[in-house]
Design an enzyme around this catalytic site. Structure first.
Site, PDB file in Angstrom:
ATOM      1  N   ASP A   1       1.034  -1.122   0.314  1.00 31.18           N
ATOM      2  CA  ASP A   1      -0.326   0.344   0.058  1.00 31.18           C
ATOM      3  C   ASP A   1       0.636   1.382  -0.311  1.00 31.18           C
ATOM      4  O   ASP A   1       0.502   2.452   0.569  1.00 31.18           O
ATOM      5  CB  ASP A   1      -0.813   0.055   1.170  1.00 31.18           C
ATOM      6  CG  ASP A   1      -1.698  -1.300   1.151  1.00 31.18           C
ATOM      7  OD1 ASP A   1      -2.455  -1.681   0.167  1.00 31.18           O
ATOM      8  OD2 ASP A   1      -1.697  -1.861   2.686  1.00 31.18           O
TER       9      ASP A   1
ATOM     10  N   GLN B   1       2.874  -6.161  -3.682  1.00 31.05           N
ATOM     11  CA  GLN B   1       2.708  -5.387  -1.773  1.00 31.05           C
ATOM     12  C   GLN B   1       4.050  -4.808  -1.434  1.00 31.05           C
ATOM     13  O   GLN B   1       4.642  -4.158  -2.268  1.00 31.05           O
ATOM     14  CB  GLN B   1       2.687  -7.418  -1.412  1.00 31.05           C
ATOM     15  CG  GLN B   1       2.047  -8.070  -0.743  1.00 31.05           C
ATOM     16  CD  GLN B   1       1.182  -8.792  -3.083  1.00 31.05           C
ATOM     17  OE1 GLN B   1       1.635  -9.737  -3.402  1.00 31.05           O
ATOM     18  NE2 GLN B   1       0.053  -8.333  -2.961  1.00 31.05           N
TER      19      GLN B   1
END
Ligand code: IMO
Ligand code: MG
Length: 428
Positions: free
Chosen positions: A13, A224
């Site tokens: 993120d 990721q």
């Protein structure tokens, strides 16, 4: 740069989607090479927000070839939904998307296993997966006996293999599932997906090897972040693929010797979704400030993200591990208006001060962060477009991060829009 990689250096993120979108214009091919629909990449362009999961962010530029390689685990229903959603919004998705025949396919038992087995072996704390069947599919890939690759769906023996796998899965999952899986139903469903996906399926390894030899400009889009890498991350609280720079070659088949540049993406602070230790976590009003300002809720699962200060011990480790040349610091604007900022420069473990990232999760759990405090800035920075116009405190904060990580800061993001980006002098 001909071959560039964008790698997240924290727990995912990091706003990789925005950076990939910014770099797409300079590249001809954008490649997703690991992970699956556990990823959620948000791109804001032309006033529109796109949430991508399996499809490379390059799909928003029609001239770019998008490639999903064999290192990815692919849920056919999810990718078809994504394709349909993009087409409905006027985005071109046809020969500009290529899916590897080597990509492993996610089946309903993988999703069921994810729900049943989401327990860490070391502490009883849940890994807190995204429940997309990612780990179980990778487990079957490595185990081989029950794996199906995309190319297998088009073979004459697909039904026969599926019968064998469904029998084995029903036997092993037994009482843990409400109803046994039906091989006939799944064969019908997946044959339907296979027909719709047929135009996209290709040998992407050969395509990419030809592309690098032809000196095409490739952009590798990591999913990721490196701290979630199955081999080098905060195991067992990780994802099941090599999400650090180490995964580019294994996932795509393109040898590392072709890679010219690696950009490490970080947030100006830290977040984590799911379980596992997080030394700089701020489970307090500072964490809440970051969560509110940064809208720190999962793209995929909508879970509130855990928030904390920037961890230079962790990022120095992942920057070295991923071989990054420069840093992109995202979401700097989220820190505006905090009176002071902290950066973790070392850990204290059982009275010892360490700057090397611990290899065992229990040591990380016992790590007390050693913080350095820097002044904050109170003004809105979202409209600034030049490094020199940032408040002195913001420049000092970036300079300290750069110094601690040992890499130049090349990009600073101060809002979700393309325009809200500051490029420092490019390193190349
Ligand atoms: P992007 O690409 C943040 C986390 C999950 C969980 C662990 C294992 O958007 O940065 P999994 O479903 O992969 O077996 O879950 O990894 N995780 C992510 N966290 N961003 C992601 O992707 C993630 N993908 C997986 O929350 O802790
Ligand atoms: Mg995400």
């Amino acid at each position: 740069m001909p071959v560039t990689c964008v790698i997240g250096l924290q727990w995912g993120d990091e706003a990789k989607g925005k950076l990939v979108d910014l770099l797409t214009d300079e590249h001809e091919v954008v490649v997703r090479y690991q992970g699956g629909s556990n990823a959620g990449h948000t791109v804001v362009t032309g006033g529109q927000t796109y949430k991508l999961s399996l499809i490379p962010s390059g799909i928003l530029s029609p001239q770019v070839q998008c490639v999903v390689t064999g290192g990815v685990v692919l849920n056919p229903a999810s990718i078809l939904q994504e394709i349909d959603g993009l087409i409905a919004r006027g985005i071109k998705v046809d020969s500009n998307l290529m899916l590897s025949d080597r990509a492993h396919v996610i089946f309903p038992w993988h999703i069921a296993e994810d729900a049943i087995l989401d327990k860490s072996c070391s502490s009883g704390e849940n890994i807190g997966t995204t429940m997309r069947g990612i780990g179980p599919c990778y487990r079957d890939k490595v185990g081989r006996s029950f794996a199906v690759r995309l190319g297998d769906l088009y073979r004459d023996d697909f039904r026969e293999r599926l019968n064998h796998i469904v029998d084995a899965k029903n036997a092993t999952l037994g009482v843990l599932i409400a109803n046994p899986f039906s091989a006939a139903d799944i064969a019908r469903e997946y044959t339907g997906y296979a027909e719709r996906l047929r135009p996209f399926v290709a040998d992407t390894t050969s395509y990419l090897l030809d592309a690098v030899e032809a000196k095409k400009r490739l952009l590798f889009e990591g999913a990721q972040g490196a701290l979630l890498d199955v081999d080098h991350g905060t195991y067992p609280f990780v994802t099941s693929s090599n999400s650090s720079g180490a995964g580019v070659s294994s996932g795509s088949g393109v040898p590392g010797r072709w890679i010219n540049k690696i950009i490490g993406v970080v947030k100006a602070y830290s977040t984590r979704v799911g379980g596992g230790p997080f030394p700089t976590e701020q489970d307090n009003e500072i964490g809440q400030h970051i969560r509110d300002r940064g809208n720190e809720y999962g793209t995929v699962t909508k879970r509130p993200r855990r928030c904390g200060w920037f961890d230079a011990v962790a990022v120095r480790y992942t920057a070295r591990l991923s071989g990054v040349d420069s840093l992109a610091v995202m979401l700097l604007d989220v820190l505006s208006e905090l009176p002071e900022l902290k950066i973790c420069t070392a850990y204290e473990i059982d009275g010892r001060r360490v700057t090397n990232f611990p290899s065992h999760v229990d040591d990380l759990r016992h790590s007390k962060p050693v913080f350095e405090t820097l002044p904050g800035w109170q003004q809105d920075i979202t409209k600034i477009r030049k490094m020199a116009d940032l408040p002195q405190a913001a420049r000092d904060y970036l300079a300290r991060i750069s110094q601690l990580i040992g890499r130049p800061v090349e990009v600073v993001s101060i809002g979700p829009d393309r325009e809200q980006t500051i490029f420092a002098q490019r390193t190349s």
